[in-house]
Design a protein around this motif. Structure first.
Motif, mmCIF file in Angstrom:
data_model
loop_
_atom_site.group_PDB
_atom_site.id
_atom_site.type_symbol
_atom_site.label_atom_id
_atom_site.label_comp_id
_atom_site.label_asym_id
_atom_site.label_seq_id
_atom_site.Cartn_x
_atom_site.Cartn_y
_atom_site.Cartn_z
ATOM 1 N N ALA A 32 0.833 -1.205 0.000
ATOM 2 C CA ALA A 32 0.000 0.000 0.000
ATOM 3 C C ALA A 32 0.869 1.256 0.000
ATOM 4 C CB ALA A 32 -0.933 0.000 1.205
ATOM 5 N N ARG A 33 1.964 1.223 0.735
ATOM 6 C CA ARG A 33 2.876 2.384 0.751
ATOM 7 C C ARG A 33 3.512 2.597 -0.620
ATOM 8 N NH1 ARG A 33 5.298 0.429 6.082
ATOM 9 N NH2 ARG A 33 3.898 1.344 7.611
ATOM 10 N N LYS A 34 3.892 1.490 -1.260
ATOM 11 C CA LYS A 34 4.481 1.604 -2.601
ATOM 12 C C LYS A 34 3.475 2.197 -3.580
ATOM 13 C CE LYS A 34 7.740 -2.268 -2.375
ATOM 14 N NZ LYS A 34 8.050 -3.605 -2.915
ATOM 15 N N VAL A 35 2.249 1.692 -3.518
ATOM 16 C CA VAL A 35 1.199 2.200 -4.407
ATOM 17 C C VAL A 35 0.945 3.672 -4.122
ATOM 18 C CG1 VAL A 35 -1.258 2.045 -4.954
ATOM 19 C CG2 VAL A 35 0.112 -0.027 -4.795
ATOM 20 N N ALA A 36 0.857 4.037 -2.849
ATOM 21 C CA ALA A 36 0.609 5.437 -2.489
ATOM 22 C C ALA A 36 1.749 6.332 -2.976
ATOM 23 C CB ALA A 36 0.436 5.571 -0.975
ATOM 24 N N HIS A 37 2.987 5.860 -2.833
ATOM 25 C CA HIS A 37 4.137 6.649 -3.283
ATOM 26 C C HIS A 37 4.106 6.856 -4.796
ATOM 27 C CE1 HIS A 37 8.173 8.293 -3.284
ATOM 28 N NE2 HIS A 37 8.506 7.429 -4.221
ATOM 29 N N LYS A 38 3.859 5.769 -5.525
ATOM 30 C CA LYS A 38 3.795 5.861 -6.990
ATOM 31 C C LYS A 38 2.613 6.735 -7.420
ATOM 32 C CE LYS A 38 5.045 4.784 -11.163
ATOM 33 N NZ LYS A 38 6.193 5.405 -11.770
ATOM 34 N N MET A 39 1.494 6.581 -6.731
ATOM 35 C CA MET A 39 0.324 7.413 -7.039
ATOM 36 C C MET A 39 0.627 8.886 -6.791
ATOM 37 S SD MET A 39 -2.378 6.323 -8.372
ATOM 38 C CE MET A 39 -3.349 7.739 -7.928
ATOM 39 N N ARG A 40 1.339 9.164 -5.725
ATOM 40 C CA ARG A 40 1.697 10.562 -5.430
ATOM 41 C C ARG A 40 2.551 11.131 -6.564
ATOM 42 N NH1 ARG A 40 1.311 14.150 -2.017
ATOM 43 N NH2 ARG A 40 0.373 12.964 -0.371
ATOM 44 N N GLU A 41 3.508 10.341 -7.052
ATOM 45 C CA GLU A 41 4.343 10.803 -8.172
ATOM 46 C C GLU A 41 3.482 11.106 -9.399
ATOM 47 O OE1 GLU A 41 7.318 7.865 -9.019
ATOM 48 O OE2 GLU A 41 8.350 8.156 -7.106
ATOM 49 N N ILE A 42 2.592 10.176 -9.725
ATOM 50 C CA ILE A 42 1.729 10.358 -10.894
ATOM 51 C C ILE A 42 0.810 11.559 -10.692
ATOM 52 C CG2 ILE A 42 -0.197 9.329 -12.182
ATOM 53 C CD1 ILE A 42 1.197 6.600 -11.778
ATOM 54 N N ALA A 43 0.237 11.678 -9.490
ATOM 55 C CA ALA A 43 -0.678 12.789 -9.219
ATOM 56 C C ALA A 43 0.040 14.135 -9.287
ATOM 57 C CB ALA A 43 -1.333 12.603 -7.855
ATOM 58 N N LEU A 44 1.254 14.193 -8.759
ATOM 59 C CA LEU A 44 2.006 15.458 -8.809
ATOM 60 C C LEU A 44 2.340 15.834 -10.251
ATOM 61 C CD1 LEU A 44 4.351 15.061 -5.713
ATOM 62 C CD2 LEU A 44 2.466 16.692 -5.991
ATOM 63 N N GLU A 45 2.653 14.841 -11.074
ATOM 64 C CA GLU A 45 2.914 15.118 -12.491
ATOM 65 C C GLU A 45 1.632 15.549 -13.201
ATOM 66 O OE1 GLU A 45 4.764 11.702 -14.284
ATOM 67 O OE2 GLU A 45 6.329 11.631 -12.754
ATOM 68 N N THR A 46 0.505 15.002 -12.781
ATOM 69 C CA THR A 46 -0.787 15.322 -13.392
ATOM 70 C C THR A 46 -1.250 16.720 -13.014
ATOM 71 O OG1 THR A 46 -1.386 12.996 -13.331
ATOM 72 C CG2 THR A 46 -3.184 14.548 -13.575
ATOM 73 N N ASP A 47 -0.905 17.162 -11.813
ATOM 74 C CA ASP A 47 -1.320 18.476 -11.305
ATOM 75 C C ASP A 47 -0.502 19.567 -12.005
ATOM 76 O OD1 ASP A 47 -2.364 20.546 -9.805
ATOM 77 O OD2 ASP A 47 -1.116 20.112 -8.043
ATOM 78 N N THR A 48 -0.946 19.937 -13.191
ATOM 79 C CA THR A 48 -0.170 20.872 -14.016
ATOM 80 C C THR A 48 -0.113 22.273 -13.434
ATOM 81 O OG1 THR A 48 -2.122 21.269 -15.375
ATOM 82 C CG2 THR A 48 -0.556 19.606 -16.152
ATOM 83 N N ASN A 49 -1.130 22.687 -12.680
ATOM 84 C CA ASN A 49 -1.108 24.041 -12.115
ATOM 85 C C ASN A 49 -0.476 24.072 -10.717
ATOM 86 O OD1 ASN A 49 -3.064 22.917 -10.507
ATOM 87 N ND2 ASN A 49 -4.711 24.286 -11.175
ATOM 88 N N HIS A 50 -0.028 22.910 -10.244
ATOM 89 C CA HIS A 50 0.654 22.770 -8.949
ATOM 90 C C HIS A 50 -0.173 23.323 -7.796
ATOM 91 C CE1 HIS A 50 4.057 21.462 -11.267
ATOM 92 N NE2 HIS A 50 4.046 22.599 -11.949
ATOM 93 N N GLY A 51 -1.488 23.130 -7.864
ATOM 94 C CA GLY A 51 -2.377 23.616 -6.809
ATOM 95 C C GLY A 51 -2.673 22.582 -5.740
ATOM 96 N N GLY A 52 -2.121 21.397 -5.881
ATOM 97 C CA GLY A 52 -2.381 20.351 -4.894
ATOM 98 C C GLY A 52 -3.716 19.656 -5.123
ATOM 99 N N THR A 53 -4.320 19.924 -6.290
ATOM 100 C CA THR A 53 -5.609 19.310 -6.626
ATOM 101 C C THR A 53 -5.575 18.824 -8.070
ATOM 102 O OG1 THR A 53 -6.546 21.412 -7.371
ATOM 103 C CG2 THR A 53 -6.885 20.814 -5.052
ATOM 104 N N ILE A 54 -6.532 17.959 -8.392
ATOM 105 C CA ILE A 54 -6.696 17.486 -9.769
ATOM 106 C C ILE A 54 -8.109 17.865 -10.191
ATOM 107 C CG2 ILE A 54 -6.769 15.488 -11.288
ATOM 108 C CD1 ILE A 54 -4.915 14.037 -9.391
ATOM 109 N N ASP A 55 -8.202 18.618 -11.281
ATOM 110 C CA ASP A 55 -9.532 18.955 -11.798
ATOM 111 C C ASP A 55 -9.870 18.012 -12.954
ATOM 112 O OD1 ASP A 55 -8.154 19.906 -14.028
ATOM 113 O OD2 ASP A 55 -8.307 21.999 -13.406
ATOM 114 N N ARG A 56 -11.037 18.209 -13.531
ATOM 115 C CA ARG A 56 -11.503 17.319 -14.595
ATOM 116 C C ARG A 56 -10.549 17.329 -15.787
ATOM 117 N NH1 ARG A 56 -14.240 12.941 -14.867
ATOM 118 N NH2 ARG A 56 -15.730 13.806 -13.430
ATOM 119 N N GLN A 57 -10.043 18.509 -16.178
ATOM 120 C CA GLN A 57 -9.129 18.603 -17.326
ATOM 121 C C GLN A 57 -7.860 17.794 -17.066
ATOM 122 O OE1 GLN A 57 -8.943 22.987 -17.875
ATOM 123 N NE2 GLN A 57 -8.526 22.425 -20.007
ATOM 124 N N GLU A 58 -7.305 17.956 -15.890
ATOM 125 C CA GLU A 58 -6.071 17.236 -15.562
ATOM 126 C C GLU A 58 -6.327 15.727 -15.511
ATOM 127 O OE1 GLU A 58 -3.805 20.602 -12.843
ATOM 128 O OE2 GLU A 58 -5.370 19.373 -11.926
#
Length: 147
Positions: free
Chosen positions: A57-83
């Motif tokens: 679970a920690r590995k998945v969470a870490h990898k997900m965090r990497e993917i989510a941070l790359e997805t968050d193009t405006n660096h707002g700490g959130t993911i919107d529908r476009q992202e």
């Protein structure tokens, strides 16, 4: 023992009953010892499995965090529908599926449910906090693994 039973034949039924109860008691003790050993062994395996699940679970969470941070193009700490839609079109989408073994439909459903739960603020685009999305993703992965 044979001379005693020949001298007093009335002891034979008592001896047979004694022998049966003694054998049964010995068998019960041996069964209890084996069962207890098996229970202890299973408890150790369960603890090890739980530890492995936490590491996974920690590995998945870490990898997900990497993917989510790359997805968050405006660096707002959130993911919107476009992202999120951009993520679905990228190679990272396949990485998420492989890593989590969660169906694409379920990942979309996680995001949609989180989006619906967000308060509607006029003039802003609804979005999901990265940590909230990752947490829901990891919880769902764990739940699907237990089915």
């Amino acid at each position: 023992l044979d001379p005693l039973l020949q001298k007093v034949p009335a002891f034979k039924p008592f001896f047979v009953v004694f022998w049966i109860f003694t054998s049964w008691a010995l068998l019960s003790v041996m069964t209890g010892a084996v069962s207890e050993g098996m229970l202890e062994s299973r408890a150790e395996e369960n603890a090890e499995d739980a530890g492995n699940a936490m590491v996974e679970a920690r590995k998945v969470a870490h990898k997900m965090r990497e993917i989510a941070l790359e997805t968050d193009t405006n660096h707002g700490g959130t993911i919107d529908r476009q992202e999120f839609d951009a993520l679905r079109k990228s190679h990272k989408w396949r990485d998420m599926q492989k890593m989590s073994k969660i169906s694409p439909h379920m990942i979309v459903e996680i995001f949609d449910n989180l989006m619906e739960a967000q308060p509607k603020v006029e003039g802003t685009h609804p979005s999901v906090a990265l940590d909230e999305f990752i947490s829901a993703f990891v919880r769902t992965k764990g739940a699907e693994g237990n089915l």
